[in-house]
Design an enzyme around this catalytic site. Structure first.
Site, PDB file in Angstrom:
ATOM      1  N   ASN A  91       9.160  -9.196   0.423  1.00 44.35           N
ATOM      2  CA  ASN A  91       7.758  -8.976   0.092  1.00 44.35           C
ATOM      3  C   ASN A  91       7.194 -10.189  -0.646  1.00 44.35           C
ATOM      4  OD1 ASN A  91       5.442  -6.950  -0.376  1.00 44.35           O
ATOM      5  ND2 ASN A  91       5.840  -7.702  -2.454  1.00 44.35           N
ATOM      6  N   GLU A  92       6.116 -10.725  -0.150  1.00 41.26           N
ATOM      7  CA  GLU A  92       5.328 -11.768  -0.829  1.00 41.26           C
ATOM      8  C   GLU A  92       6.174 -12.858  -1.489  1.00 41.26           C
ATOM      9  OE1 GLU A  92       2.603  -9.992  -3.595  1.00 41.26           O
ATOM     10  OE2 GLU A  92       1.425  -9.085  -2.007  1.00 41.26           O
ATOM     11  N   GLN A 109       8.982  -0.269  -9.024  1.00 40.65           N
ATOM     12  CA  GLN A 109       7.698   0.183  -9.570  1.00 40.65           C
ATOM     13  C   GLN A 109       7.612   1.703  -9.710  1.00 40.65           C
ATOM     14  OE1 GLN A 109       5.564  -2.714  -6.757  1.00 40.65           O
ATOM     15  NE2 GLN A 109       4.129  -2.593  -8.442  1.00 40.65           N
ATOM     16  N   HIS A 138      11.835  -6.372  -2.801  1.00 38.81           N
ATOM     17  CA  HIS A 138      10.471  -6.418  -3.337  1.00 38.81           C
ATOM     18  C   HIS A 138      10.542  -6.872  -4.801  1.00 38.81           C
ATOM     19  CE1 HIS A 138       6.217  -4.603  -2.898  1.00 38.81           C
ATOM     20  NE2 HIS A 138       6.258  -5.114  -4.109  1.00 38.81           N
TER      21      HIS A 138
HETATM   22  C1  BGC Z   1       2.656  -6.383  -4.694  1.00 41.38           C
HETATM   23  C2  BGC Z   1       2.764  -5.076  -5.447  1.00 41.38           C
HETATM   24  C3  BGC Z   1       1.709  -5.024  -6.545  1.00 41.38           C
HETATM   25  C4  BGC Z   1       0.352  -5.119  -5.901  1.00 41.38           C
HETATM   26  C5  BGC Z   1      -0.817  -5.067  -6.884  1.00 41.38           C
HETATM   27  C6  BGC Z   1       1.244  -6.794  -4.407  1.00 41.38           C
HETATM   28  O1  BGC Z   1       1.106  -8.157  -4.634  1.00 41.38           O
HETATM   29  O2  BGC Z   1       3.450  -6.355  -3.537  1.00 41.38           O
HETATM   30  O3  BGC Z   1       4.054  -4.958  -5.945  1.00 41.38           O
HETATM   31  O4  BGC Z   1       1.823  -3.886  -7.329  1.00 41.38           O
HETATM   32  O5  BGC Z   1       0.242  -6.324  -5.212  1.00 41.38           O
HETATM   33  O6  BGC Z   1      -0.813  -6.136  -7.748  1.00 41.38           O
END
Ligand code: BGC
Length: 406
Positions: free
Chosen positions: A152-153, A17, A108
């Site tokens: 991540n997520e 990002q 990520h």
């Molecule tokens: C993610 C980020 C994303 C942010 C806003 C999170 O779910 O880890 O990468 O930019 O939310 O949407």
């Protein structure tokens, strides 16, 4: 109320990002195919990280969360690029010199192209490949860190890639067509393949993600037992009024979106990272205003999210929590309310160890490109000039207000 001296305050970013110049991953390929917006040089953080960390320090932070780009480290299966490993060593050093604790996430969302060419997380070998990378990074960076986040997520990754289909690999489960997730970009651009059977692939991917995390945990621990291993989970905080039907519905959703995954990884987590963006209440819903993402602004709901995650009784750091707010008119209020929510949880005995705002700077918001502004720092994408937003100074004051003096 004061947080102890070892409470960590900061902001988060993620490699793809902000860094710029990453061409050998799935998102870069998707951009070349015209299915997601181009990321290009983004904020050029890869070259300007020292300047950015100077700003973070100036803003009163004592920690920073960032991620490592797997495709840079392992551009071909099993071949590691020492120059890139040294780059991230330099990043960690630059943080530590400035008194910022590094929170490092190994993965990520973006994946090396070779990995995707072999089926990505659909491949039964994916967990092993991921663990090989995690072990290598633990060996290389472990002495400089006290913890590592594997991923991540994972559920967001799997959901947007295999159910919703607006993120790579663009597979859409047919029943999902009726629902719109606001952060996933336009369907005409992503051109997903739509099939009922993608649901079963989604299940396979989720299982492989769980295995990947567990194997990575072992690989990291076998390099350095002192490293605290964590996983960053996106938690939707579900709440309900007195009505038993609402309570049941909230708990069904909580189980599906939060606990079905968490309970299978909790044993291999020493701590958890919490990403919080959504509070959903059934019955007696207050009228929340919406952010630039179209998401309801309910920052105090972080308290409920912390309670949800505390079920596993592991220390929690807030790994992300933030707002897209192009004119910076709500961000200061939002941060203050979210900190109050953290304080409430902390005072009730929930072990919260840090708070990272998303994001340190404006960045590439995935399928939505560069339009959404989450940053404490504004980026001018033409000149790459950095400009501190007023809300960042309010965050700084709040950090001072709630931190114990040395
Ligand atoms: C993610 C980020 C994303 C942010 C806003 C999170 O779910 O880890 O990468 O930019 O939310 O949407």
């Amino acid at each position: 109320m004061k947080f102890p001296k070892d409470f960590y305050w900061g902001a988060a970013t993620a490699s793809y990002q902000v860094e710029g110049g990453i061409e050998n991953c799935d998102w870069a390929q998707a951009a070349r195919d015209g299915r997601v917006p181009e990321c290009g040089r983004s904020c050029d953080h890869y070259n300007r990280y020292e300047q950015d960390f100077d700003l973070a320090k100036q803003l009163g932070h004592n920690a920073h969360r960032f991620s490592i780009e797997w495709a840079r480290i392992e551009p071909k299966a099993g071949e590691f690029n020492q120059r890139e490993i040294d780059h991230y060593k330099a990043v960690i050093k630059a943080l530590k010199i400035r008194g910022l604790k590094p929170y490092v996430t190994l993965w990520h969302f973006t994946l090396p192209q070779w990995f995707v060419d072999q089926g990505g997380f659909e491949n039964p070998k994916a967990p092993e490949y991921f663990a090989r990378y995690a072990g290598k990074m633990a060996a290389e960076l472990g002495e400089e860190l006290d913890g590592l986040t594997t991923m991540n997520e994972p559920m967001v990754f799997a959901g947007l890639g295999w159910l919703k289909g607006n993120w790579p690999p663009f597979k859409q489960f047919s029943l999902v067509t009726r629902f719109e997730l606001t952060n996933s970009g336009s369907r005409s651009m992503s051109r997903p393949s739509v099939k009922f059977s993608h649901y079963f692939t989604y299940r396979k991917v989720v299982n492989n993600l769980i295995k990947a995390h567990r194997l990575a945990y072992e690989a990291i621990k076998s390099e350095h037992t002192h490293l605290k291993v964590s996983l960053v989970k996106h938690i939707v905080a579900y709440d309900a009024n007195w009505n038993p039907l609402n309570k049941i519905w909230a708990s069904v959703q909580d189980n599906f979106f939060n606990h079905s995954f968490l309970r299978r990884v909790a044993d291999s987590c020493d701590e958890f990272g919490l990403n919080f963006y959504h509070y959903v209440k059934y019955g007696d819903r207050p009228a929340f205003e919406k952010s630039d993402m179209g998401w309801e602004m309910a920052p105090a709901g972080i308290y409920n999210a912390l309670k949800t995650l505390w079920k596993y009784k592991k220390p929690i750091f807030v790994s992300e929590c933030g707002l897209a707010d192009h004119d910076d008119s709500h961000r200061a209020w939002y941060i203050e309310e979210q900190i109050k929510g953290v304080i409430k949880a902390y005072e009730e005995g929930i072990e919260v160890t840090g708070h990272m705002y998303w994001s340190l700077m404006d960045n590439y918001e995935w399928a939505l490109g560069f339009e959404k502004k989450f940053g404490l720092i504004e980026i001018n994408y033409q000149t790459l000039e950095r400009k501190i937003r007023p809300s960042a100074l309010v965050y700084k004051e709040l950090i001072e207000k709630y931190s114990e003096i040395e």
